[in-house]
Write a protein that holds these residues in place. Structure first.
Motif, PDB file in Angstrom:
ATOM      1  N   SER A   1       0.907  -1.162  -0.032  1.00 44.38           N
ATOM      2  CA  SER A   1       0.043  -0.163   0.094  1.00 44.38           C
ATOM      3  C   SER A   1       0.935   1.323   0.210  1.00 44.38           C
ATOM      4  N   LYS A   2       0.497   2.422  -0.752  1.00 38.03           N
ATOM      5  CA  LYS A   2       1.423   3.515  -0.905  1.00 38.03           C
ATOM      6  C   LYS A   2       1.364   4.309   0.545  1.00 38.03           C
ATOM      7  N   LYS A   3       0.432   3.997   1.429  1.00 36.86           N
ATOM      8  CA  LYS A   3       0.334   4.700   2.564  1.00 36.86           C
ATOM      9  C   LYS A   3      -0.190   3.787   3.586  1.00 36.86           C
TER      10      LYS A   3
ATOM     11  N   SER B   1      -0.268   3.479   8.262  1.00 33.99           N
ATOM     12  CA  SER B   1       0.004   4.130   9.685  1.00 33.99           C
ATOM     13  C   SER B   1      -0.204   3.037  10.583  1.00 33.99           C
TER      14      SER B   1
ATOM     15  N   GLY C   1      11.890  27.480  -5.342  1.00 38.85           N
ATOM     16  CA  GLY C   1      10.686  28.449  -4.644  1.00 38.85           C
ATOM     17  C   GLY C   1       9.818  28.897  -5.644  1.00 38.85           C
TER      18      GLY C   1
ATOM     19  N   GLY D   1       8.274  26.855  -7.317  1.00 43.68           N
ATOM     20  CA  GLY D   1       7.212  25.524  -7.361  1.00 43.68           C
ATOM     21  C   GLY D   1       7.566  24.682  -8.729  1.00 43.68           C
TER      22      GLY D   1
ATOM     23  N   LYS E   1       9.640  21.904 -10.416  1.00 39.54           N
ATOM     24  CA  LYS E   1      10.069  20.577  -9.775  1.00 39.54           C
ATOM     25  C   LYS E   1      11.246  20.041 -10.532  1.00 39.54           C
TER      26      LYS E   1
ATOM     27  N   ALA F   1      -0.564  11.028  10.020  1.00 38.47           N
ATOM     28  CA  ALA F   1      -1.830  11.400   9.344  1.00 38.47           C
ATOM     29  C   ALA F   1      -1.499  11.770   7.808  1.00 38.47           C
ATOM     30  N   ALA F   2      -2.605  11.766   7.058  1.00 36.76           N
ATOM     31  CA  ALA F   2      -2.513  11.819   5.838  1.00 36.76           C
ATOM     32  C   ALA F   2      -3.890  12.102   5.299  1.00 36.76           C
ATOM     33  N   GLY F   3      -4.085  12.345   4.216  1.00 38.13           N
ATOM     34  CA  GLY F   3      -5.280  13.077   3.570  1.00 38.13           C
ATOM     35  C   GLY F   3      -5.272  13.083   2.176  1.00 38.13           C
TER      36      GLY F   3
ATOM     37  N   THR G   1      -2.295  13.940   0.137  1.00 39.23           N
ATOM     38  CA  THR G   1      -1.200  12.958   0.101  1.00 39.23           C
ATOM     39  C   THR G   1      -0.654  12.522  -1.300  1.00 39.23           C
TER      40      THR G   1
ATOM     41  N   TYR H   1       1.602  15.338  -2.129  1.00 36.43           N
ATOM     42  CA  TYR H   1       2.605  15.920  -1.272  1.00 36.43           C
ATOM     43  C   TYR H   1       3.312  15.044  -0.165  1.00 36.43           C
TER      44      TYR H   1
ATOM     45  N   ARG I   1       4.491  11.552   7.583  1.00 38.67           N
ATOM     46  CA  ARG I   1       5.995  10.831   7.680  1.00 38.67           C
ATOM     47  C   ARG I   1       6.827  11.579   6.437  1.00 38.67           C
TER      48      ARG I   1
ATOM     49  N   HIS J   1       5.578  23.851   1.538  1.00 38.82           N
ATOM     50  CA  HIS J   1       5.780  23.929   0.224  1.00 38.82           C
ATOM     51  C   HIS J   1       5.075  25.142  -0.081  1.00 38.82           C
ATOM     52  N   PRO J   2       5.645  25.841  -1.223  1.00 41.47           N
ATOM     53  CA  PRO J   2       5.071  27.074  -1.602  1.00 41.47           C
ATOM     54  C   PRO J   2       3.683  26.924  -2.205  1.00 41.47           C
TER      55      PRO J   2
ATOM     56  N   LYS K   1       0.675  14.224 -12.201  1.00 45.82           N
ATOM     57  CA  LYS K   1       0.970  13.958 -10.752  1.00 45.82           C
ATOM     58  C   LYS K   1      -0.278  14.846 -10.168  1.00 45.82           C
TER      59      LYS K   1
ATOM     60  N   ALA L   1      -5.864   7.454  -5.163  1.00 44.60           N
ATOM     61  CA  ALA L   1      -4.631   7.781  -5.701  1.00 44.60           C
ATOM     62  C   ALA L   1      -3.755   6.818  -4.817  1.00 44.60           C
ATOM     63  N   ASP L   2      -3.934   6.863  -3.548  1.00 44.97           N
ATOM     64  CA  ASP L   2      -3.126   6.240  -2.549  1.00 44.97           C
ATOM     65  C   ASP L   2      -3.904   4.860  -2.026  1.00 44.97           C
TER      66      ASP L   2
END
Lengths: 463, 463
Positions: free
Chosen positions: A187-189, A191, A246, A248, A250, B153-155, B158, B161, B165, B218-219, B250, B380-381
């Motif tokens: 899993s990508k995530k 906890s 800065g 943004g 990448k 925590a995530a959401g 995620t 970004y 973690r 992040h900006p 992305k 996506a996660d």
């Protein structure tokens, strides 16, 4: 530290041969000598024997036996590390993962792959290309995946894709007592529980030995662009780094190359660079139009910071040429300066402190008054690699080089940085661990004692 | 487990009041009751006392005393967690970080900030906006940073970004014995020693208590776009997720909302969605042109997978409307179904298995035959949040809901996933830890015993 073992007992050798088969165990001099050093300047140490496990059960049986009989075990990938990380300073057994070099499963839809630790990352990427995928961390040398995990290796593509630490989902690890564990998830995530995956990554084989890994892959980008930006000053070049990130943007890669390195590269007549502080920049993008706009904005930001020349080359060929050039710097340097050896330093600081870090490094290496002193670095990550020249047969010269290296590390730490951005602690960075980590070094030691109470795993490293 | 402490001795109370001052220590019933529960369905437990430390020295003194006198200590942030993570099941002292809520330093050039753990992430982001920066992990509720670190925590943001973690550089942690350590570096990269930062993140206050953190910022992106894509089938929607990510696009966010949830949202008359399986998509970009091209490609890929309607709204207002809608789902659901309670489930699997995971979740919650059963998720996660309805005064109904939740977790694990994508283990996921982690659970336990030998830190959680 565990008592060094220079020779294995007959019983131990017999056990190894019974467990792995005769042909996977050797005490042959040339094999032992080959496994006595990495690519660093650190002293070689011969292991008592070299073994070539073929599966996790082999690794488990050897570790169980070694743990009971107090035999040092050092895992070995490609030997390309440069802080002495795999040098078996306490002798014992070197475990070479040459035969555990398979791609086990590709999960193309999830951009993941299960591999054995002995596979080399360039070889792996060549195979994965047929699925349109690649493993992004890029240490330059053709390192083994096991070694990259052990050292948390990183490189030119890390600004875009992260270090090895950011690209591993799951590990199979054999503990010092021979127990085989699995940690992490596809899993990508998650906890769920303590993050043992990140604990093992970067532990340099001192907490357990990785026998399988699930890696994060990325789709090979369709659209590349590469740019070479020449600046009036080092300060301008490094300010441009901050401005580009800065905004943004990448960049996948953003490398600093100093004037000395540019001059070395130009001696080849293969590259024709302006003799200025230079940034090498790479963007990937899903669409060509996005790429154009990113490049235009990057150029504007470079111009704002004293860029005097900005050359763009779009496409894979231009990109490959750029990185071939960047990766050849050490080789060119060594070829241009016979009779000189180099310590490859690895320090990193917050990006805002990069001008200060690079300036301090320049002062240190120039004070040595030897040819070949130069600096390259993964600028977007605040990482600098000064190449510190010394005369190999002159102890005082070597001592001065080590002193310069220590001074550069202390500057990095004073700027809020780290003693090693990507090469690991190995032997070379042990003297700086207390200064960097303070009381948390004792927590690391306590974890080491918990997972490897007899100290058999890569003894003499990290602490 | 450590012996529960329902009442503090006079000596202990006197020590606390001498150390912190009278007004920072309370045994007041309403304060104890407020700190007896989080936002989950788990049973409340009263602590013996609540303290409000003002600095790391306070935390250190309390832990040293508690460790010597075997008093349970549970750290408390905003109480917004939903697996019972901060419920003081063994009583003792709850340490509320209400008064440690400062931004200490902003490193604008490095996109970093030093904060105390009690600051709420929305409040922090409101302050950071003047520097054009934000902390990206977004759990929905106004959680404290300390709690977000504790639970990893995530959401919704995620995919773009990372989880908590992925956004922490450095921690100050007080260990169970009261020792204050610093771990990590402001350098973006490090390979120096064991990764204790990631060990503490997600450890739910069971290994140490975070008193300061350096976060990655992040900006604030200049260009937003949001899209709502409606699909014929759930399978089409989830295949589109894979296609979008696989094309190298992305998306910052990519949420799945099932038909049941869409119908709930439409009852508000505030939103007017097509009653189909739906994806909510957000892109950020450095240039408006890049954004256009990304959106066009995303639409094409959605259309290839049975998208019947793709509505694009560009700009911050449209974006904010979308996420206000997404974050209101639980509230709308509860309002629409008086007399029904909900278990909020949190499971995750590899993205390729998302259709299977969601299908299994649908079967489980529909079999309960209660209104309000629905699924949203961070697609996506591979993360799904089934909302599992039950009748709060009917034990059999609650048991059936728990059974459904267990079945969904086991499906996630069988698909290579995890028992919790972002809510943590707390109390609710303890029964699944052995199944998920096997022998590596014993390694976690060994580390717990090493760092907290008396078991005073958040006892009864994780294991």
């Amino acid at each position: 530290m565990i008592t060094p073992v220079q020779t294995l007992s007959d019983d131990a050798l017999q056990f190894l041969k019974q467990t792995l088969g005769d042909e996977l165990v050797t005490t042959n001099f040339s094999e032992r000598e080959y496994h006595a050093r990495d690519q660093s300047f650190h002293h070689a140490h011969m292991p008592a024997a070299v073994v070539f496990p073929e599966n996790a059960q082999h690794v488990s049986a050897i570790l169980k036996y070694a743990n009971e009989h107090l035999i040092p075990i050092t895992a070995w990938g490609a030997g390309t590390s440069i802080e002495g990380n795999p040098i078996p300073v306490a002798g014992g057994i070197v475990m070479d993962f040459l035969r555990m070099d398979k791609i086990l499963r590709v999960y193309a839809d999830d951009f993941q792959v299960d591999v054995q630790p002995g596979i080399k990352y360039k070889d792996m990427n060549a195979k994965l290309a047929s699925d349109g995928l690649f493993f992004a961390p890029d240490p330059g040398a053709n390192a083994s995946i096991g070694g990259m995990i052990a050292n948390n290796a990183a490189g030119t593509r890390t600004p875009g894709y992260g270090a090895t630490r950011d690209n591993v989902f799951r590990l199979q690890v054999v503990l010092a007592n021979g127990e085989i564990i699995h940690t992490g998830t596809r899993s990508k995530k998650t906890s769920s529980g303590y993050d043992l995956v990140h604990l093992f990554i970067g532990s340099e084989g001192t907490l357990g030995i990785v026998t399988e890994a699930t890696l994060k892959l990325h789709p090979i980008p369709e659209h590349f662009s590469a740019a070479v930006a020449s600046f009036e000053t080092v300060a301008g070049a490094t300010r441009a780094v901050s401005a580009v990130v800065g905004a943004g943007l990448k960049p996948v890669a953003l490398e600093f190359v100093d004037v000395a390195t540019v001059r070395e590269l130009n001696t080849t007549n293969e590259f024709h660079l302006r003799e200025n502080p230079t940034l090498l920049i790479e963007f990937h993008s899903a669409t060509p139009h996005a790429l154009e706009h990113e490049l235009a904005l990057a150029q504007e930001l470079c111009n704002d910071n004293g860029c005097i020349f900005f050359e763009v080359g779009v496409g894979r060929v231009e990109r490959d040429r750029l990185w071939k050039m960047r990766h050849s710097t050490y080789e060119v340097l060594v070829r241009n300066h016979p009779g000189i050896s180099f310590l490859i330093c690895d320090v990193a600081a917050p990006v805002s402190k990069y001008p200060e870090l690079v300036a301090a490094c320049e002062r240190e290496i120039n004070a040595l008054n030897l040819p070949g002193a130069s600096i390259v670095g993964h600028a977007a990550d605040g990482n600098a690699h000064p190449l510190v020249p010394y005369l190999p047969d002159d102890k005082a010269s070597h001592a001065r080089a080590l002193q310069a290296l220590g001074n550069m590390v202390r500057v990095a730490l004073s700027l809020g940085g780290t003693a090693t951005g990507e090469h690991g602690v190995g032997l070379g960075k042990i003297p700086f661990m207390r200064e960097e980590h303070g009381a948390s070094l004792d927590v690391m030691r306590a974890i080491k004692r918990t997972l490897d109470p007899n100290g058999i795993l890569n003894p003499g490293k990290m602490f």
